[in-house]
Design an enzyme around this catalytic site. Structure first.
Site, PDB file in Angstrom:
ATOM      1  N   SER A 277      -6.448 -33.577   4.966  1.00  0.00           N
ATOM      2  CA  SER A 277      -6.602 -32.844   3.711  1.00  0.00           C
ATOM      3  C   SER A 277      -6.528 -33.842   2.563  1.00  0.00           C
ATOM      4  O   SER A 277      -6.288 -35.034   2.781  1.00  0.00           O
ATOM      5  CB  SER A 277      -5.491 -31.809   3.567  1.00  0.00           C
ATOM      6  OG  SER A 277      -4.277 -32.471   3.290  1.00  0.00           O
ATOM      7  N   LYS A 278      -6.687 -33.321   1.360  1.00  0.00           N
ATOM      8  CA  LYS A 278      -6.667 -34.171   0.169  1.00  0.00           C
ATOM      9  C   LYS A 278      -5.410 -35.030   0.103  1.00  0.00           C
ATOM     10  O   LYS A 278      -5.412 -36.125  -0.438  1.00  0.00           O
ATOM     11  CB  LYS A 278      -6.725 -33.291  -1.087  1.00  0.00           C
ATOM     12  CG  LYS A 278      -8.139 -32.905  -1.440  1.00  0.00           C
ATOM     13  CD  LYS A 278      -8.168 -32.240  -2.805  1.00  0.00           C
ATOM     14  CE  LYS A 278      -9.475 -31.477  -2.959  1.00  0.00           C
ATOM     15  NZ  LYS A 278      -9.299 -30.204  -3.631  1.00  0.00           N
ATOM     16  N   ARG A 279      -4.334 -34.479   0.646  1.00  0.00           N
ATOM     17  CA  ARG A 279      -3.067 -35.187   0.692  1.00  0.00           C
ATOM     18  C   ARG A 279      -3.204 -36.579   1.314  1.00  0.00           C
ATOM     19  O   ARG A 279      -2.458 -37.491   1.018  1.00  0.00           O
ATOM     20  CB  ARG A 279      -2.125 -34.364   1.580  1.00  0.00           C
ATOM     21  CG  ARG A 279      -0.742 -34.197   1.114  1.00  0.00           C
ATOM     22  CD  ARG A 279      -0.024 -33.102   1.894  1.00  0.00           C
ATOM     23  NE  ARG A 279      -0.500 -32.857   3.249  1.00  0.00           N
ATOM     24  CZ  ARG A 279      -0.160 -33.562   4.308  1.00  0.00           C
ATOM     25  NH1 ARG A 279       0.613 -34.616   4.178  1.00  0.00           N
ATOM     26  NH2 ARG A 279      -0.608 -33.234   5.508  1.00  0.00           N
TER      27      ARG A 279
END
Ligand code: GLU
Length: 503
Positions: free
Chosen positions: A255-257
């Site tokens: 994910s963007k994380r």
């Protein structure tokens, strides 16, 4: 080997955000499969979520796919025989098939309110049972429910799921079976009149004569609903291939994380499209035998096979992507790398956006000097910082230089070197520079590190860096160019260093 029927695949993104690696890999596998079988690759825009869908995302999607080098034979931008290719333009079709299903008793009207369904769901959760539909409206007489709808009562349409397990074959996962109870009777058209994904996807895939549905395995649990729809409509069920989840290095879903995950991110970082395509191909797929890792798109088309796609999650390994990127950068023509690299230097304020011939030739040398040491083109300006920015004060203060600057012969080396450089009248060539260093060597008795490290610190601010033979002419030529941030000549550097009372 003749394929029959002719392969038709589709990539069906929702234009609700950036194209991410997961979807890009789905697009790539569809493309590889289509091209390998001489089939048809279709781009279909799934924009039934009107609130979240935006035209700009569709534009970006198309531009990202093209940047990756993918193409399609039918799609919103190129047309084709099974269009329209945006779901928002296919509403009538969905409406018509829903009415057909109702008429044939394969679907029924459901009058349950959203609140009532929510209460049922909460109760199921509290009782630790699956939140499945109670089937309350299943038994209402169709004539009666038609009348209620005609009288203005809000009604959703539900598919009647047969009382038997739903089975299908998946090329990646093998035989898959879901119990009908888990599937329960899914809504296919909401009471608002909006058809839902699991329904429209089947209508579209069937209408577009899709033979193989290749997509992310987040849709594996949707597939029984879709299979039930094919069966209800009496249509052949396509082959499925659900691609594994992509995880970050911490084994959590990517994910963007995890940093860069969108194609736009990688593009902006200066990752080459062929590196990304090569990398994406290896995310969950491996060639037969051997450990080969670099493939051109044409080689991938030849080697690819859905049978060799693994069902286990693939871990996104940024270092491997960088390794491939370095490989493809090294393979590229210097002109191409220059075209791609120039905007990064312009953004850093080092060069103007438009370069004249001499500045371009010069920057080409700068790039050639530092490019072997970067993972991605975005890092080039920082790697070339010693050319564009010279800070004598920082060089003197740097803890890393302390040992060099306090060495026994350093002061003598710097003094002798400075004197000789200051005596030069024109630009210093690589040969002349070598001669100067040799004279300093003879005069001071310093050699090796004790000779070169102080000189490096004076010129670049650091005791390590590229070879002088290449660096000196670049610095000297650069100082004669008219650039937004003036490149200091060797003489100017020596002058600054000396003015801070060294040597
Ligand atoms: N619009 C769906 C998605 O982006 C497509 C799923 C499918 O390929 O069926 O996940």
């Amino acid at each position: 080997m003749a394929d029959s029927p002719k392969v038709r695949v589709r990539f069906a993104p929702s234009p609700t955000g950036q194209l991410h690696v997961g979807n890009a890999r789905t697009a790539l596998f569809n493309w590889l499969f289509a091209r390998q079988h001489g089939g048809t690759n279709i781009l279909r825009i799934e924009d039934t979520d009107v609130e979240r869908s935006e035209a700009r995302y569709e534009d970006q999607l198309i531009s990202d796919l093209k940047w990756l080098g993918l193409d399609w034979d039918e799609g919103p931008d190129v047309g084709g025989e099974s269009g329209p290719y945006r779901q928002s333009d296919r509403m009538q079709l969905y409406h018509d098939y829903a009415e057909r299903l109702l008429k044939e008793g394969k679907a029924y009207l459901c009058f349950c309110s959203a609140e009532g369904l929510e209460a049922d769901r909460k109760r199921a959760m509290a009782e630790h049972t699956s939140p499945i539909y109670s089937g309350k409206c299943r038994a209402i007489d169709p004539a009666e429910s038609q009348k209620r709808r005609a009288n203005g009562e809000a009604a959703a349409i539900r598919l009647r799921i047969p009382e038997r397990p739903i089975k299908f074959h998946d090329i990646v996962h093998g035989d898959v079976e879901f119990s009908n109870e888990v599937v329960s009777d899914p809504i296919i058209v909401r009471s608002s009149g909006m058809p839902v994904y699991n329904y429209v996807v089947v209508i579209d895939d069937a209408e577009m004569k899709i033979t193989h549905v290749i997509r992310g395995d987040d849709h594996l649990s949707n597939t029984p609903k879709q299979v039930a729809l094919y069966e209800a409509l009496g249509w052949p069920v396509p082959e499925f291939a659900h691609l594994s989840t992509i995880l970050g290095a911490d084994r959590e879903r990517l994910s963007k994380r995890h940093g860069a995950t969108s194609i736009a991110n990688f593009r902006a970082m200066g990752v080459l499209p062929e590196a990304l395509v090569n990398y994406l191909a290896l995310l969950g797929w491996a060639p037969t035998g051997g450990t080969r890792e670099t493939f051109t798109p044409q080689e991938l088309v030849k080697e690819f096979s859905l049978e060799r796609v693994t069902p286990s999650p693939a871990v996104f390994d940024m270092q491997k992507l960088y390794w491939l990127n370095r490989h493809y950068i090294a393979q590229s023509s210097p002109e191409r790398i220059m075209d791609l690299a120039t905007p990064f230097f312009a953004k850093a304020g080092y060069v103007p956006a438009q370069l004249d011939a001499s500045a371009r030739e010069w920057l080409g040398k700068v790039v050639a000097l530092v490019v072997p040491s970067v993972d991605k083109l975005e890092d080039l300006p920082q790697r070339a910082e010693m050319i564009f920015r010279y800070d004598a004060q920082a060089a003197i203060a740097a803890p890393d230089n302390a040992e060099v600057l306090s060495a026994e012969k350093t002061n003598a080396v710097i003094a002798a070197f400075a004197k000789k450089v200051e005596a030069e009248t024109g630009p210093i060539s690589a040969e002349r520079f070598k001669a100067i260093v040799n004279e300093v060597k003879t005069e001071t008795g310093a050699k090796g590190k004790e000779l070169f490290h102080p000189i490096r610190v004076v010129i670049t601010g650091s005791h390590s860096g590229p070879e002088f033979d290449k660096l000196i002419p670049i610095i000297e030529t650069g100082s004669a160019l008219n650039l937004p941030s003036h490149v200091l000549s060797v003489r100017e550097r020596v002058g600054k260093f000396k003015s801070l009372n060294r040597g």
